[in-house]
Design a protein around this motif. Structure first.
Motif, mmCIF file in Angstrom:
data_model
loop_
_atom_site.group_PDB
_atom_site.id
_atom_site.type_symbol
_atom_site.label_atom_id
_atom_site.label_comp_id
_atom_site.label_asym_id
_atom_site.label_seq_id
_atom_site.Cartn_x
_atom_site.Cartn_y
_atom_site.Cartn_z
ATOM 1 N N THR A 97 112.326 22.210 -32.739
ATOM 2 C CA THR A 97 113.205 21.728 -31.674
ATOM 3 C C THR A 97 112.408 21.042 -30.578
ATOM 4 O O THR A 97 112.898 20.852 -29.473
ATOM 5 C CB THR A 97 113.988 22.905 -31.047
ATOM 6 O OG1 THR A 97 113.035 23.841 -30.530
ATOM 7 C CG2 THR A 97 114.876 23.574 -32.068
ATOM 8 N N GLY A 98 111.164 20.713 -30.864
ATOM 9 C CA GLY A 98 110.303 20.090 -29.863
ATOM 10 C C GLY A 98 109.804 21.058 -28.823
ATOM 11 O O GLY A 98 109.218 20.663 -27.825
ATOM 12 N N GLY A 99 110.081 22.347 -29.007
ATOM 13 C CA GLY A 99 109.636 23.353 -28.049
ATOM 14 C C GLY A 99 110.774 23.938 -27.232
ATOM 15 O O GLY A 99 110.548 24.698 -26.301
ATOM 16 N N GLY A 100 112.013 23.603 -27.595
ATOM 17 C CA GLY A 100 113.147 24.116 -26.837
ATOM 18 C C GLY A 100 113.559 25.527 -27.199
ATOM 19 O O GLY A 100 114.400 26.124 -26.523
ATOM 20 N N THR A 101 112.965 26.061 -28.256
ATOM 21 C CA THR A 101 113.201 27.463 -28.623
ATOM 22 C C THR A 101 111.861 28.168 -28.740
ATOM 23 O O THR A 101 110.838 27.545 -28.984
ATOM 24 C CB THR A 101 113.966 27.570 -29.945
ATOM 25 O OG1 THR A 101 113.280 26.811 -30.943
ATOM 26 C CG2 THR A 101 115.382 27.047 -29.802
ATOM 27 N N GLU A 102 111.910 29.504 -28.626
ATOM 28 C CA GLU A 102 110.650 30.222 -28.503
ATOM 29 C C GLU A 102 109.883 30.307 -29.803
ATOM 30 O O GLU A 102 110.414 30.118 -30.884
ATOM 31 C CB GLU A 102 110.876 31.649 -27.984
ATOM 32 C CG GLU A 102 111.536 32.583 -28.996
ATOM 33 C CD GLU A 102 113.014 32.753 -28.718
ATOM 34 O OE1 GLU A 102 113.691 31.732 -28.470
ATOM 35 O OE2 GLU A 102 113.459 33.903 -28.777
ATOM 36 N N ALA A 103 108.593 30.611 -29.669
ATOM 37 C CA ALA A 103 107.742 30.908 -30.816
ATOM 38 C C ALA A 103 107.788 32.409 -31.076
ATOM 39 O O ALA A 103 107.950 33.213 -30.153
ATOM 40 C CB ALA A 103 106.312 30.458 -30.535
ATOM 41 N N PHE A 104 107.650 32.769 -32.340
ATOM 42 C CA PHE A 104 107.576 34.176 -32.739
ATOM 43 C C PHE A 104 106.182 34.424 -33.294
ATOM 44 O O PHE A 104 105.666 33.619 -34.075
ATOM 45 C CB PHE A 104 108.642 34.485 -33.795
ATOM 46 C CG PHE A 104 110.034 34.413 -33.265
ATOM 47 C CD1 PHE A 104 110.716 33.200 -33.244
ATOM 48 C CD2 PHE A 104 110.674 35.538 -32.773
ATOM 49 C CE1 PHE A 104 112.003 33.111 -32.740
ATOM 50 C CE2 PHE A 104 111.961 35.464 -32.270
ATOM 51 C CZ PHE A 104 112.627 34.254 -32.254
ATOM 52 N N PHE A 105 105.618 35.549 -32.913
ATOM 53 C CA PHE A 105 104.219 35.822 -33.232
ATOM 54 C C PHE A 105 104.050 36.980 -34.205
ATOM 55 O O PHE A 105 104.853 37.930 -34.220
ATOM 56 C CB PHE A 105 103.448 36.179 -31.952
ATOM 57 C CG PHE A 105 103.185 35.001 -31.069
ATOM 58 C CD1 PHE A 105 104.127 34.581 -30.145
ATOM 59 C CD2 PHE A 105 101.988 34.310 -31.165
ATOM 60 C CE1 PHE A 105 103.886 33.484 -29.335
ATOM 61 C CE2 PHE A 105 101.741 33.219 -30.352
ATOM 62 C CZ PHE A 105 102.693 32.808 -29.439
ATOM 63 N N GLY A 106 102.987 36.907 -34.973
ATOM 64 C CA GLY A 106 102.539 38.045 -35.742
ATOM 65 C C GLY A 106 101.799 39.034 -34.856
ATOM 66 O O GLY A 106 101.613 38.795 -33.650
ATOM 67 N N GLN A 107 101.359 40.121 -35.453
ATOM 68 C CA GLN A 107 100.733 41.201 -34.682
ATOM 69 C C GLN A 107 99.264 40.936 -34.398
ATOM 70 O O GLN A 107 98.635 41.670 -33.647
ATOM 71 C CB GLN A 107 100.905 42.539 -35.420
ATOM 72 C CG GLN A 107 99.978 42.735 -36.609
ATOM 73 C CD GLN A 107 100.488 42.087 -37.889
ATOM 74 O OE1 GLN A 107 101.212 41.098 -37.889
ATOM 75 N NE2 GLN A 107 100.080 42.652 -39.012
ATOM 76 N N GLY A 108 98.723 39.872 -34.981
ATOM 77 C CA GLY A 108 97.325 39.523 -34.713
ATOM 78 C C GLY A 108 96.365 40.138 -35.712
ATOM 79 O O GLY A 108 96.613 41.221 -36.248
ATOM 80 N N THR A 109 95.285 39.426 -35.970
ATOM 81 C CA THR A 109 94.185 39.935 -36.796
ATOM 82 C C THR A 109 92.919 39.897 -35.951
ATOM 83 O O THR A 109 92.532 38.818 -35.480
ATOM 84 C CB THR A 109 93.976 39.070 -38.056
ATOM 85 O OG1 THR A 109 95.127 39.145 -38.882
ATOM 86 C CG2 THR A 109 92.749 39.550 -38.835
ATOM 87 N N ARG A 110 92.325 41.050 -35.755
ATOM 88 C CA ARG A 110 91.046 41.076 -35.015
ATOM 89 C C ARG A 110 89.921 40.956 -36.039
ATOM 90 O O ARG A 110 89.700 41.868 -36.829
ATOM 91 C CB ARG A 110 90.909 42.343 -34.199
ATOM 92 C CG ARG A 110 89.681 42.300 -33.303
ATOM 93 C CD ARG A 110 89.694 43.327 -32.198
ATOM 94 N NE ARG A 110 90.689 43.097 -31.170
ATOM 95 C CZ ARG A 110 90.588 42.203 -30.183
ATOM 96 N NH1 ARG A 110 89.515 41.431 -30.107
ATOM 97 N NH2 ARG A 110 91.525 42.092 -29.279
ATOM 98 N N LEU A 111 89.277 39.816 -36.035
ATOM 99 C CA LEU A 111 88.207 39.523 -36.993
ATOM 100 C C LEU A 111 86.856 39.703 -36.318
ATOM 101 O O LEU A 111 86.611 39.165 -35.243
ATOM 102 C CB LEU A 111 88.330 38.087 -37.507
ATOM 103 C CG LEU A 111 87.178 37.578 -38.383
ATOM 104 C CD1 LEU A 111 87.149 38.309 -39.710
ATOM 105 C CD2 LEU A 111 87.293 36.074 -38.614
ATOM 106 N N THR A 112 86.006 40.467 -36.986
ATOM 107 C CA THR A 112 84.617 40.612 -36.535
ATOM 108 C C THR A 112 83.723 40.054 -37.623
ATOM 109 O O THR A 112 83.840 40.451 -38.791
ATOM 110 C CB THR A 112 84.261 42.089 -36.283
ATOM 111 O OG1 THR A 112 85.180 42.625 -35.321
ATOM 112 C CG2 THR A 112 82.838 42.226 -35.758
ATOM 113 N N VAL A 113 82.846 39.124 -37.246
ATOM 114 C CA VAL A 113 81.885 38.558 -38.196
ATOM 115 C C VAL A 113 80.508 39.092 -37.826
ATOM 116 O O VAL A 113 80.047 38.910 -36.699
ATOM 117 C CB VAL A 113 81.902 37.023 -38.169
ATOM 118 C CG1 VAL A 113 80.931 36.466 -39.209
ATOM 119 C CG2 VAL A 113 83.314 36.504 -38.422
ATOM 120 N N VAL A 114 79.890 39.763 -38.793
ATOM 121 C CA VAL A 114 78.583 40.400 -38.497
ATOM 122 C C VAL A 114 77.455 39.714 -39.260
ATOM 123 O O VAL A 114 77.687 39.020 -40.251
ATOM 124 C CB VAL A 114 78.617 41.904 -38.843
ATOM 125 C CG1 VAL A 114 79.637 42.612 -37.980
ATOM 126 C CG2 VAL A 114 78.925 42.133 -40.314
#
Lengths: 110, 114
Positions: free
Chosen positions: B97-114
């Motif tokens: 909608t060009g930004g006229g409606t909200e975004a829905f998010f996932g819960q996130g992935t915390r990535l650690t690179v060692v």
């Protein structure tokens, strides 16, 4: 890149205090302004989507205003509660992409 | 209930590994996004997709690629993980909608690179 700025970066208030934060965005090519709340260990969730100059939205104790001509929006929380502790993000969409500010982290102490 | 699901909550990978982060949405959204979040920097857009097999680079695409073979799934690929890619990764989706409606998010992935 759309430059969206938020202030302050963090805020510590006592339970019962009212508080407000600011989001500023480019006023040219404005389409909408979004506010999201991001609680720890959860997903960001939309609070408001605002599109009209002078728009005011309210959800419980939280409200927001929008000034598209000068490029800013305020988010107000009346009588803050510990459960209001979260990071508050604003975003301005541009050609379907959302550009976010760096957020205001609110901590409400009981 | 609207859902955006990311495949992992936490991930630890070694430098040089190829890493896949998966995201699935069940809302028939046209748009999907990958962001990374670092302290003090907010959410920065890595890649955006507006249709199956269609993608656009965001602000920080270097070191990443994406794949969208089906409308509901958007994958972020770290070709050769590096320590500076340690971050929180968020997937989002929205209607076109060009930004006229909200975004829905996932819960996130915390990535650690060692």
């Amino acid at each position: 890149i759309l430059n969206v700025e938020q202030s302050p970066q963090s805020l510590h208030v006592q339970e019962g205090d009212s508080t407000n934060f600011t989001c500023s965005f480019p006023s040219s090519n404005f389409y909408a302004l979004h506010w999201y709340r991001w609680e720890t260990a959860k997903s960001p969730e939309a609070l408001f989507v605002m599109t009209l100059n002078g728009d005011e939205k309210k959800k419980g104790r939280i409200s927001a205003t929008l000034n598209t001509k000068e490029g800013y929006s305020y988010l107000y929380i009346k009588g803050s509660q510990p459960e209001d502790s979260a990071t508050y993000l604003c975003a301005s969409p541009y050609f379907n992409k959302f550009y976010f500010g760096s957020g205001t982290k609110l901590n409400v102490k009981p | 209930d609207v859902k955006v699901t990311q495949s992992s909550r936490y991930l630890v990978k070694r430098t040089g590994e190829k890493v896949f982060l998966e995201c699935v949405q069940d809302m028939d959204h046209e748009n999907m996004f990958w962001y990374r979040q670092d302290p003090g920097l907010g959410l920065r857009l890595i890649y955006f997709s507006y249709d199956v097999k269609m993608k656009e680079k965001g602000d920080i695409p270097e070191g990443y690629s994406v794949s969208r073979e089906k409308k509901e799934r958007f994958s972020l690929i770290l070709e050769s993980a590096s320590t500076n890619q340690t971050s929180m990764y968020l997937c989002a989706s929205s209607y076109q909608t060009g930004g006229g409606t909200e975004a829905f998010f996932g819960q996130g992935t915390r990535l650690t690179v060692v």
